[in-house]
Design a protein around this motif. Sequence first.
Motif, PDB file in Angstrom:
ATOM      1  N   SER A 366       0.818  -1.214   0.000  1.00 18.09           N
ATOM      2  CA  SER A 366       0.000   0.000   0.000  1.00 18.09           C
ATOM      3  C   SER A 366       0.852   1.264   0.000  1.00 18.09           C
ATOM      4  O   SER A 366       0.583   2.202  -0.751  1.00 18.09           O
ATOM      5  N   VAL A 367       1.876   1.308   0.844  1.00 19.64           N
ATOM      6  CA  VAL A 367       2.768   2.475   0.855  1.00 19.64           C
ATOM      7  C   VAL A 367       3.456   2.625  -0.501  1.00 19.64           C
ATOM      8  O   VAL A 367       3.550   3.729  -1.060  1.00 19.64           O
ATOM      9  N   GLY A 368       3.924   1.509  -1.043  1.00 16.58           N
ATOM     10  CA  GLY A 368       4.580   1.551  -2.342  1.00 16.58           C
ATOM     11  C   GLY A 368       3.672   2.055  -3.440  1.00 16.58           C
ATOM     12  O   GLY A 368       4.082   2.860  -4.285  1.00 16.58           O
ATOM     13  N   LEU A 369       2.410   1.610  -3.430  1.00 13.50           N
ATOM     14  CA  LEU A 369       1.483   2.043  -4.470  1.00 13.50           C
ATOM     15  C   LEU A 369       1.143   3.524  -4.342  1.00 13.50           C
ATOM     16  O   LEU A 369       0.992   4.223  -5.351  1.00 13.50           O
ATOM     17  N   GLY A 370       1.003   4.023  -3.111  1.00 13.58           N
ATOM     18  CA  GLY A 370       0.748   5.451  -2.939  1.00 13.58           C
ATOM     19  C   GLY A 370       1.849   6.295  -3.536  1.00 13.58           C
ATOM     20  O   GLY A 370       1.600   7.295  -4.228  1.00 13.58           O
ATOM     21  N   LEU A 371       3.099   5.897  -3.285  1.00 13.74           N
ATOM     22  CA  LEU A 371       4.238   6.589  -3.875  1.00 13.74           C
ATOM     23  C   LEU A 371       4.251   6.445  -5.394  1.00 13.74           C
ATOM     24  O   LEU A 371       4.481   7.417  -6.126  1.00 13.74           O
ATOM     25  N   ALA A 372       4.006   5.233  -5.871  1.00 14.24           N
ATOM     26  CA  ALA A 372       4.137   4.952  -7.305  1.00 14.24           C
ATOM     27  C   ALA A 372       3.110   5.715  -8.123  1.00 14.24           C
ATOM     28  O   ALA A 372       3.447   6.346  -9.141  1.00 14.24           O
ATOM     29  N   PHE A 373       1.843   5.667  -7.711  1.00  9.91           N
ATOM     30  CA  PHE A 373       0.802   6.309  -8.501  1.00  9.91           C
ATOM     31  C   PHE A 373       0.973   7.827  -8.519  1.00  9.91           C
ATOM     32  O   PHE A 373       0.756   8.466  -9.554  1.00  9.91           O
ATOM     33  N   THR A 374       1.361   8.418  -7.394  1.00 11.90           N
ATOM     34  CA  THR A 374       1.561   9.872  -7.361  1.00 11.90           C
ATOM     35  C   THR A 374       2.750  10.272  -8.222  1.00 11.90           C
ATOM     36  O   THR A 374       2.692  11.233  -8.992  1.00 11.90           O
ATOM     37  N   THR A 375       3.845   9.529  -8.113  1.00 13.80           N
ATOM     38  CA  THR A 375       5.050   9.851  -8.885  1.00 13.80           C
ATOM     39  C   THR A 375       4.800   9.704 -10.381  1.00 13.80           C
ATOM     40  O   THR A 375       5.208  10.561 -11.184  1.00 13.80           O
ATOM     41  N   ALA A 376       4.133   8.630 -10.767  1.00  7.77           N
ATOM     42  CA  ALA A 376       3.854   8.422 -12.188  1.00  7.77           C
ATOM     43  C   ALA A 376       2.909   9.486 -12.730  1.00  7.77           C
ATOM     44  O   ALA A 376       3.108  10.005 -13.832  1.00  7.77           O
ATOM     45  N   ALA A 377       1.859   9.807 -11.973  1.00  7.52           N
ATOM     46  CA  ALA A 377       0.921  10.846 -12.421  1.00  7.52           C
ATOM     47  C   ALA A 377       1.633  12.180 -12.578  1.00  7.52           C
ATOM     48  O   ALA A 377       1.388  12.919 -13.537  1.00  7.52           O
TER      49      ALA A 377
END
Length: 537
Positions: A366-377
């Motif tokens: 979950s922490v990884g996905l929060g970082l990933a989606f924000t960074t990619a967007a």
Amino acid sequence: MTLRLDKRWIPMLFPLLGVGIIAVDNTVLDLALPAISRDLGASTEELQWAINAYVLAFAGPLLATGTLADRWGRKRMLLIGAALFGLTSLAASLSTATWMLIAFRGAQGLAGAILLPATLALLRATFVESRERTVAIGVWSAVYSLGAMLGPLIGGALIDSYSWRAVFLINVPVAVIMVVGTALLVRESRDPSTRAFPLQGLLIAVVAVVALVYAITAAGAHGLTTSVTIAAVAAVLLFALLVWQQRRTKDPILPPGLLRNRSFTGASMAMALTVFALMGSLFFLSQYLQSVLLFSPLTAGLLLAPLAVLEIVGALSAARVIAWIGVKNTLGGSLVASAAGLLLLALGSAPDPGYVPLIVGAGIMSVGLGLAFTTAADSIIGSLPVNRAGVGSALDETLQQFGAALGVAILGAVANSLYRDGVEVLQGGTLDGARLSQVQSSVQGAGIVADSLPPAEEQAVLSVAWDAFCGGMSTAMVVGAVLLGVAAGLAFWLVPRTVQETAEPALDVGNGAAADATADTRRGGVGERVVQDAEGS
């Protein structure tokens, strides 16, 4: 640490509210799948179509609605989308048959396609500096995660106290508040250029996207049928026609050279693959909690809520982490962490689960996905000029919807196939043909059949069905973790350390619009000041 809030955030609360109701709706439907299956007699295949109908209607028109928002007005599209989303939610709550629910979910998808690009475009046009843009997109992602967290809690309580129909009704008052607030407080924002509207290209794109998403979803549900083959071939030809048409037009949908921008292409490819992995592997999670572990909908929602909190933490940390290690390392590293978490989650998924792997794996993921989606967007949206913010956010969502459709269709089909193979051992036993077919249709169907059997036979049927379901789900999760690892490799290979904006050809801009754009750009933003204050504390 002190946070000085900018007054620009006050009207932005209403676009963020739109993001929230879409997230709530998506999460609520996942939680309601077992209840819908029992009430409407829906099979696993029909439940997948309840998801896919939304994806099909949402993904198809996104490029058109995003472009229309840029040209016609983002506030105007936000108002239309919010009103339609409320009306279609009301209609979905009145469904009395599975086909009705699927149809109204499709209508909700169209409303979401109108609504969502305008939300991110308004934020991008309001917060133009790179650091404040990253923070604003982090807030956008965090609100989506908050909606995902509140959806199971509110939805679980409504399902326990009333019925699954009530989960759609919660969107109606929120949509009303959003329409009123947007009309009164949100300032109109649009592309100031006088470029011609790329109608021909958008029509080709809409038909191509619909054909491709249909081919993917129908293949997952029915296999390689004639209609699937025709749709797939049509999609390939239409996309080839679109590329040819866009190379020759004076008014392309996207800035020339965008696909050569690695900030855009690298992040887009990584995110499409990420969504593919997650939608395919986590599609069965709420069914696992309710139909295998036998938690109530409310308890299942409470168990899923901390995951959304951790995802919010990741999203809101993105600006600081990017400033520390850069876009490339933030995106790649967060996807590696997500893959590791999903592997742990797969190890703990069983009828008698190991709760430590489940909890630790889900938390890391979950922490990884929060970082990933924000960074990619941030990388995707930041690679486009501000005047293309609507179509940029729409393209980001379209690519993710492709990934979602592929994930549910392919990994869902793999898990379902393994489930059906696993319950084959019941053939030739005490179950007649009709009841065996119901067991094979879904794990919910197995529960219904087991309730009608004597205790010894009931436990035998449930044991076989649960083992088969968990085996299929775990396999899908392992495949998803491998795909997340591939997405991380793409991020490390392609994405640059800092976001690179694609150059836009000279525009014909009216003086008034140009002045407004300059004024908006020069105003200091809360995102920039929040980061500065945080670093200084």
